[in-house]
Motif scaffolding. Structure first.
Motif, PDB file in Angstrom:
ATOM      1  N   ARG A  63      46.126   9.520  43.417  1.00 17.32           N
ATOM      2  CA  ARG A  63      47.222  10.502  43.679  1.00 17.32           C
ATOM      3  C   ARG A  63      47.105  11.171  45.075  1.00 17.32           C
ATOM      4  O   ARG A  63      48.303  11.161  45.753  1.00 17.32           O
ATOM      5  CB  ARG A  63      47.087  11.729  42.691  1.00 17.32           C
ATOM      6  CG  ARG A  63      48.268  12.609  42.920  1.00 17.32           C
ATOM      7  CD  ARG A  63      49.766  12.048  42.748  1.00 17.32           C
ATOM      8  NE  ARG A  63      50.069  11.571  41.511  1.00 17.32           N
ATOM      9  CZ  ARG A  63      50.199  12.212  40.389  1.00 17.32           C
ATOM     10  NH1 ARG A  63      50.582  13.530  40.506  1.00 17.32           N
ATOM     11  NH2 ARG A  63      50.400  11.781  39.118  1.00 17.32           N
ATOM     12  N   GLU A  64      46.104  11.306  45.420  1.00 16.55           N
ATOM     13  CA  GLU A  64      45.850  11.827  46.897  1.00 16.55           C
ATOM     14  C   GLU A  64      46.408  10.903  48.037  1.00 16.55           C
ATOM     15  O   GLU A  64      47.206  11.062  48.887  1.00 16.55           O
ATOM     16  CB  GLU A  64      44.341  12.329  47.247  1.00 16.55           C
ATOM     17  CG  GLU A  64      44.168  12.827  48.618  1.00 16.55           C
ATOM     18  CD  GLU A  64      42.924  12.115  49.284  1.00 16.55           C
ATOM     19  OE1 GLU A  64      43.062  11.916  50.373  1.00 16.55           O
ATOM     20  OE2 GLU A  64      41.991  12.243  48.551  1.00 16.55           O
ATOM     21  N   ARG A  65      45.986   9.666  47.833  1.00 16.54           N
ATOM     22  CA  ARG A  65      46.540   8.666  48.721  1.00 16.54           C
ATOM     23  C   ARG A  65      48.004   8.427  48.639  1.00 16.54           C
ATOM     24  O   ARG A  65      48.547   8.251  49.591  1.00 16.54           O
ATOM     25  CB  ARG A  65      45.834   7.338  48.173  1.00 16.54           C
ATOM     26  CG  ARG A  65      44.462   7.109  48.753  1.00 16.54           C
ATOM     27  CD  ARG A  65      43.969   5.681  48.419  1.00 16.54           C
ATOM     28  NE  ARG A  65      44.496   5.176  47.314  1.00 16.54           N
ATOM     29  CZ  ARG A  65      43.716   4.363  46.361  1.00 16.54           C
ATOM     30  NH1 ARG A  65      42.482   3.953  46.799  1.00 16.54           N
ATOM     31  NH2 ARG A  65      44.246   3.668  45.466  1.00 16.54           N
ATOM     32  N   GLY A  66      48.598   8.494  47.452  1.00 16.40           N
ATOM     33  CA  GLY A  66      50.053   8.417  47.422  1.00 16.40           C
ATOM     34  C   GLY A  66      50.641   9.725  48.070  1.00 16.40           C
ATOM     35  O   GLY A  66      51.818   9.722  48.621  1.00 16.40           O
ATOM     36  N   LEU A  67      50.048  10.901  47.993  1.00 11.40           N
ATOM     37  CA  LEU A  67      50.482  11.943  48.574  1.00 11.40           C
ATOM     38  C   LEU A  67      50.657  11.947  49.989  1.00 11.40           C
ATOM     39  O   LEU A  67      51.546  12.305  50.770  1.00 11.40           O
ATOM     40  CB  LEU A  67      49.793  13.330  48.375  1.00 11.40           C
ATOM     41  CG  LEU A  67      50.019  13.770  46.651  1.00 11.40           C
ATOM     42  CD1 LEU A  67      49.041  14.958  46.144  1.00 11.40           C
ATOM     43  CD2 LEU A  67      51.475  14.037  46.533  1.00 11.40           C
TER      44      LEU A  67
END
Length: 274
Positions: free
Chosen positions: A155-159
Motif C-alpha cells: 500500500r505504501e508503494r502504491g501511495l
C-alpha cells in the motif's frame, strides 16, 4: 462459487453443533495452518479468535505470521491451508489464478501516517495523503518503510506512486522487517512511517511518535480470507480450512473481531457491519 466451494459448503459445520469443552489441546487435535499477516498477529487478534474457534469446532489454528507477499508465496506452494491477508488486488489474483477457492471480506481498519509530534514536514496540514507524502519527500525528512512486500508495504508503494513520487536517498530507509520493528525504528529515528491502525494501537514504544495524518479513502485497509483450492493442492485440509473460513465470516466470528479493543477502541471492524 466453484464446485469445490459448493461441496465444502455442504459439509456439516461443527460450529453448528454443541460447544466442545475447553481444555489443553492434545497432539492428535486436528489443526490447520493459516498464513497471515504480522499486523494481525502483533495486534493480538488471534489470541481472541483462535481459542473461540477451537472451542467451537475442536480445530486448532497454527498461524504463520509473515508479510502478505510472503503469505501469497506460501499459499502458491500449497504450504498452508488458508490465508488471511490484506492486499485486495493480490487476493483477487490469487483466486483467479486457481490457488484459492474464493475470497471473502473478514474485517477492515485503516492505515495511518505516523511521525514525530513536532511534525517537521507538516504532514498534519496536508489536504490528502498524496500531499502529505509530497511534503515528506520535498523536505527529505526521515521515513522508515517496511520494505518487506507486506500488505502495508504494497500500500505504501502504491501511495507514493499515486502521488507521482519515487522515494530514494538516505532519508528513505527500507528495513525488510515487520510492522513492530518498523515502528520501533521510526521511534528511535523520529521518522515518519505508514502503519495499520491495529498494530499502532497495540504498540507501546511510541516515544515521540503520534498519528499525524489519517482519514483519506486511499488509506482504507480491508482483510480477506481465502481457503486454498484442494483441486490444485490435494494435501490441504480443505474441510477444516472451510470451517475456519465460514466461522470467521459468520456472525459469531465477526462478533469476536468486534470485541478486540484496546482502551475501548476497536483494532478492526467486522465486515458484516459495513
Amino acid at each position: 462459487m466453484g464446485h469445490w466451494a459448493s461441496r465444502l459448503a455442504a459439509l456439516p459445520l461443527l460450529f453448528a453443533a454443541a460447544v466442545l469443552p475447553s481444555g489443553p489441546v492434545g497432539a492428535d487435535t486436528p489443526f490447520i495452518t493459516l498464513a497471515s499477516t504480522t499486523s494481525s498477529e502483533q495486534s493480538g487478534l488471534f489470541r481472541v479468535l483462535i481459542p473461540a474457534f477451537t472451542e467451537r469446532t475442536g480445530v486448532q489454528v497454527r498461524v504463520v505470521a509473515v508479510g502478505t507477499g510472503q503469505a501469497f508465496t506460501i499459499g502458491r506452494r500449497g504450504d498452508a491451508d488458508a490465508l488471511l491477508v490484506h492486499h485486495r488486488e493480490g487476493e483477487d489474483a490469487f483466486v483467479a489464478e486457481g490457488f484459492g477457492i474464493e475470497r471473502r471480506d473478514v474485517m477492515y481498519n485503516d492505515f495511518v501516517l505516523i511521525g514525530p509530534r513536532a511534525d517537521p514536514a507538516d504532514v498534519a496540514g496536508a489536504a490528502n495523503v498524496a500531499e502529505a507524502l509530497q511534503r515528506i519527500h520535498d523536505t527529505q525528512t526521515p521515513f522508515t518503510s517496511r520494505g518487506d512486500d507486506s500488505g502495508t508495504h504494497r500500500r505504501e508503494r502504491g501511495l507514493w506512486e499515486n502521488a507521482g513520487l519515487q522515494p530514494q536517498g538516505r532519508w528513505y530507509r527500507e528495513l525488510g522487517s515487520g510492522m513492530g520493528a518498523a515502528l520501533n525504528t521510526a521511534a528511535a529515528m523520529n521518522a515518519y512511517v505508514l502503519a495499520d491502525r491495529g498494530t499502532w494501537l497495540s504498540f507501546r514504544n511510541r516515544q515521540e511518535l503520534d498519528i499525524l495524518f489519517e482519514g483519506d479513502p486511499l488509506l482504507f485497509n480491508p482483510y480477506g480470507s481465502i481457503p486454498l483450492d484442494p483441486e490444485r493442492f490435494p494435501w490441504v485440509k480443505a474441510d477444516l480450512a472451510w470451517q475456519w473460513h465460514e466461522w470467521i465470516t459468520s456472525p459469531e466470528g465477526q462478533e469476536r473481531i468486534s470485541r478486540h479493543t484496546i482502551g475501548g477502541e476497536p483494532l478492526f471492524f467486522p465486515s458484516l457491519e459495513r
